[in-house]
Design a protein around this motif. Structure first.
Motif, PDB file in Angstrom:
ATOM      1  N   LYS A  83       0.822  -1.209   0.000  1.00 45.97           N
ATOM      2  CA  LYS A  83       0.000   0.000   0.000  1.00 45.97           C
ATOM      3  C   LYS A  83       0.856   1.260   0.000  1.00 45.97           C
ATOM      4  N   SER A  84       1.898   1.254   0.829  1.00 43.54           N
ATOM      5  CA  SER A  84       2.780   2.413   0.907  1.00 43.54           C
ATOM      6  C   SER A  84       3.459   2.679  -0.434  1.00 43.54           C
ATOM      7  N   GLY A  85       3.902   1.603  -1.087  1.00 48.95           N
ATOM      8  CA  GLY A  85       4.557   1.761  -2.385  1.00 48.95           C
ATOM      9  C   GLY A  85       3.633   2.359  -3.422  1.00 48.95           C
ATOM     10  N   ILE A  86       2.376   1.929  -3.422  1.00 54.29           N
ATOM     11  CA  ILE A  86       1.399   2.467  -4.366  1.00 54.29           C
ATOM     12  C   ILE A  86       1.138   3.944  -4.084  1.00 54.29           C
ATOM     13  N   GLU A  87       0.990   4.270  -2.802  1.00 51.60           N
ATOM     14  CA  GLU A  87       0.670   5.655  -2.427  1.00 51.60           C
ATOM     15  C   GLU A  87       1.828   6.612  -2.674  1.00 51.60           C
ATOM     16  N   ASP A  88       3.055   6.106  -2.706  1.00 53.72           N
ATOM     17  CA  ASP A  88       4.222   6.961  -2.927  1.00 53.72           C
ATOM     18  C   ASP A  88       4.347   7.436  -4.372  1.00 53.72           C
ATOM     19  N   VAL A  89       3.603   6.793  -5.257  1.00 54.81           N
ATOM     20  CA  VAL A  89       3.654   7.151  -6.676  1.00 54.81           C
ATOM     21  C   VAL A  89       2.473   8.042  -7.010  1.00 54.81           C
ATOM     22  N   HIS A  90       2.688   8.994  -7.895  1.00 59.46           N
ATOM     23  CA  HIS A  90       1.621   9.919  -8.296  1.00 59.46           C
ATOM     24  C   HIS A  90       0.407   9.129  -8.779  1.00 59.46           C
ATOM     25  N   PRO A  91      -0.803   9.538  -8.378  1.00 64.33           N
ATOM     26  CA  PRO A  91      -2.004   8.814  -8.810  1.00 64.33           C
ATOM     27  C   PRO A  91      -2.073   8.647 -10.315  1.00 64.33           C
ATOM     28  N   LEU A  92      -2.678   7.546 -10.738  1.00 63.97           N
ATOM     29  CA  LEU A  92      -2.757   7.247 -12.162  1.00 63.97           C
ATOM     30  C   LEU A  92      -3.707   8.196 -12.881  1.00 63.97           C
ATOM     31  N   ASP A  93      -3.334   8.561 -14.090  1.00 62.68           N
ATOM     32  CA  ASP A  93      -4.274   9.250 -14.965  1.00 62.68           C
ATOM     33  C   ASP A  93      -5.223   8.205 -15.551  1.00 62.68           C
ATOM     34  N   PRO A  94      -6.437   8.611 -15.878  1.00 66.18           N
ATOM     35  CA  PRO A  94      -7.365   7.641 -16.483  1.00 66.18           C
ATOM     36  C   PRO A  94      -6.762   7.042 -17.755  1.00 66.18           C
ATOM     37  N   GLU A  95      -6.949   5.734 -17.921  1.00 64.21           N
ATOM     38  CA  GLU A  95      -6.435   5.057 -19.110  1.00 64.21           C
ATOM     39  C   GLU A  95      -7.590   4.450 -19.882  1.00 64.21           C
ATOM     40  N   ASP A  96      -7.525   4.565 -21.193  1.00 63.64           N
ATOM     41  CA  ASP A  96      -8.585   4.027 -22.043  1.00 63.64           C
ATOM     42  C   ASP A  96      -8.294   2.565 -22.354  1.00 63.64           C
ATOM     43  N   GLN A  97      -9.138   1.701 -21.811  1.00 59.81           N
ATOM     44  CA  GLN A  97      -9.031   0.283 -22.147  1.00 59.81           C
ATOM     45  C   GLN A  97      -9.500   0.095 -23.583  1.00 59.81           C
ATOM     46  N   PRO A  98      -8.771  -0.656 -24.408  1.00 58.99           N
ATOM     47  CA  PRO A  98      -9.233  -0.883 -25.779  1.00 58.99           C
ATOM     48  C   PRO A  98     -10.678  -1.393 -25.795  1.00 58.99           C
ATOM     49  N   VAL A  99     -11.497  -0.792 -26.616  1.00 55.18           N
ATOM     50  CA  VAL A  99     -12.915  -1.143 -26.634  1.00 55.18           C
ATOM     51  C   VAL A  99     -13.114  -2.627 -26.957  1.00 55.18           C
ATOM     52  N   ALA A 100     -12.335  -3.120 -27.909  1.00 56.46           N
ATOM     53  CA  ALA A 100     -12.462  -4.537 -28.281  1.00 56.46           C
ATOM     54  C   ALA A 100     -12.070  -5.442 -27.120  1.00 56.46           C
ATOM     55  N   HIS A 101     -11.052  -5.048 -26.367  1.00 53.46           N
ATOM     56  CA  HIS A 101     -10.630  -5.833 -25.203  1.00 53.46           C
ATOM     57  C   HIS A 101     -11.715  -5.815 -24.141  1.00 53.46           C
ATOM     58  N   LEU A 102     -12.321  -4.664 -23.912  1.00 54.60           N
ATOM     59  CA  LEU A 102     -13.401  -4.556 -22.939  1.00 54.60           C
ATOM     60  C   LEU A 102     -14.565  -5.465 -23.318  1.00 54.60           C
ATOM     61  N   GLY A 103     -14.970  -5.415 -24.585  1.00 57.30           N
ATOM     62  CA  GLY A 103     -16.058  -6.268 -25.036  1.00 57.30           C
ATOM     63  C   GLY A 103     -15.725  -7.746 -24.898  1.00 57.30           C
ATOM     64  N   PHE A 104     -14.490  -8.090 -25.228  1.00 52.54           N
ATOM     65  CA  PHE A 104     -14.066  -9.489 -25.126  1.00 52.54           C
ATOM     66  C   PHE A 104     -14.116  -9.973 -23.679  1.00 52.54           C
ATOM     67  N   THR A 105     -13.602  -9.163 -22.760  1.00 52.57           N
ATOM     68  CA  THR A 105     -13.584  -9.588 -21.357  1.00 52.57           C
ATOM     69  C   THR A 105     -14.996  -9.707 -20.790  1.00 52.57           C
ATOM     70  N   GLN A 106     -15.885  -8.824 -21.200  1.00 54.15           N
ATOM     71  CA  GLN A 106     -17.259  -8.914 -20.716  1.00 54.15           C
ATOM     72  C   GLN A 106     -17.934 -10.197 -21.198  1.00 54.15           C
ATOM     73  N   ALA A 107     -17.631 -10.597 -22.420  1.00 53.56           N
ATOM     74  CA  ALA A 107     -18.234 -11.814 -22.971  1.00 53.56           C
ATOM     75  C   ALA A 107     -17.634 -13.078 -22.382  1.00 53.56           C
ATOM     76  N   MET A 108     -16.327 -13.065 -22.134  1.00 55.63           N
ATOM     77  CA  MET A 108     -15.631 -14.277 -21.737  1.00 55.63           C
ATOM     78  C   MET A 108     -15.450 -14.455 -20.225  1.00 55.63           C
ATOM     79  N   ARG A 109     -15.720 -13.425 -19.450  1.00 58.45           N
ATOM     80  CA  ARG A 109     -15.502 -13.562 -18.011  1.00 58.45           C
ATOM     81  C   ARG A 109     -16.305 -14.720 -17.396  1.00 58.45           C
ATOM     82  N   PRO A 110     -17.605 -14.870 -17.688  1.00 66.69           N
ATOM     83  CA  PRO A 110     -18.352 -15.982 -17.072  1.00 66.69           C
ATOM     84  C   PRO A 110     -17.802 -17.368 -17.422  1.00 66.69           C
ATOM     85  N   PRO A 111     -17.616 -17.721 -18.723  1.00 66.91           N
ATOM     86  CA  PRO A 111     -17.093 -19.064 -19.001  1.00 66.91           C
ATOM     87  C   PRO A 111     -15.658 -19.255 -18.531  1.00 66.91           C
TER      88      PRO A 111
END
Length: 266
Positions: A83-111
């Motif tokens: 936790k300390s190591g994470i907090e010592d680094v500047h907070p992350l800027d928002p990152e755009d997850q690839p749309v195709a990757h997002l769709g794939f993970t949503q479909a495949m997470r249950p199976p």
């Protein structure tokens, strides 16, 4: 699975063609420290140095941070240190997850999750492995989409992750015998002796499944341990329906002498 986050870092460094000296210049850390990090030897690297390297290599931070945290916990690092190591680094800027990757993970997470749970016998562990798989897939998304079949690339990654974590038999096969205790059919048998006999039969059946080729095993695990519809299996495995049918047919033939009534398990 210690330091699963290292492989994407090494791959990106190779693709970038940066020399170690150039990485030193970009990250601000010494060649000795970076060499130790990239080899995965010695001390477990802090998030600060890890972050400096992945930013220098322009790697998505969010998925790699999750992988670093999971590996740190697996390496028995103190939660306060993480936790300390994470907090010592500047907070992350928002990152755009690839749309195709997002769709794939949503479909495949249950199976993916029910498959992982069949081997790991824990919903929580299954979710963790699937999450790590999707994070690695995000980090390697360009390679995955360049492959001949992205679903197949993803499935083979998941299988490696799951089998590496699964309990093993002395001969190295995954141990699927515990799955016999979680099937619905045995839970509905009122007589204890009958139930134990059924569990013993199922345990031997699942042990035989574990000895099949990986693709044959996957087809049967999805169909008879996870209850996945037959027409959905090819898309999950990244294989054609014809190939999947052949695998199922050959696997059934190999198990025909020992196979119990699998229809009751569906």
């Amino acid at each position: 699975m210690h330091r699963t986050w290292l492989e994407p870092v090494r791959n990106r460094l190779a693709e970038s063609r940066l020399t170690l000296d150039e990485l030193v210049s970009r990250s601000g850390y010494s060649k000795t420290r970076l060499s130790e990090l990239l080899r995965g030897k010695g001390y477990y690297p802090s998030w600060e140095i890890t972050y400096s390297v992945i930013r220098a290599l322009e790697i998505p931070v969010a998925p790699l941070r999750r992988l670093w945290m999971a590996a740190a916990m697996e390496a028995a690092k103190d939660s306060a240190w993480i936790k300390s190591g994470i907090e010592d680094v500047h907070p992350l800027d928002p990152e755009d997850q690839p749309v195709a990757h997002l769709g794939f993970t949503q479909a495949m997470r249950p199976p993916y999750t029910v498959y992982a749970q069949a081997f790991l016998q824990s919903r929580e562990r299954a979710r963790q492995v699937v999450g790590e798989t999707f994070d690695i897939l995000w980090l390697n998304w360009a390679e995955a989409t360049r492959s001949e079949d992205t679903p197949r690339y993803a499935w083979e990654l998941l299988r490696r992750m799951v089998v590496a974590r699964a309990p093993k038999r002395p001969d190295g096969r995954p141990d699927l015998r515990a799955a016999a205790f979680s099937t619905a059919v045995q839970a509905e048998i009122p007589d204890l002796a009958d139930r134990l006999a059924r569990i013993d039969t199922l345990a031997r059946f699942f042990d035989d499944i574990a000895g099949l080729s990986p693709d044959q095993r996957d087809v049967l695990v999805l169909r008879y341990l996870c209850g996945v519809r037959q027409d959905a299996v090819p898309g999950i495995l990244g294989l054609s329906p014809a190939v999947t049918h052949t695998l199922d047919h050959h696997a059934r033939g190999a198990l025909d002498q020992l196979r119990p009534d699998t229809d009751a398990q569906e």
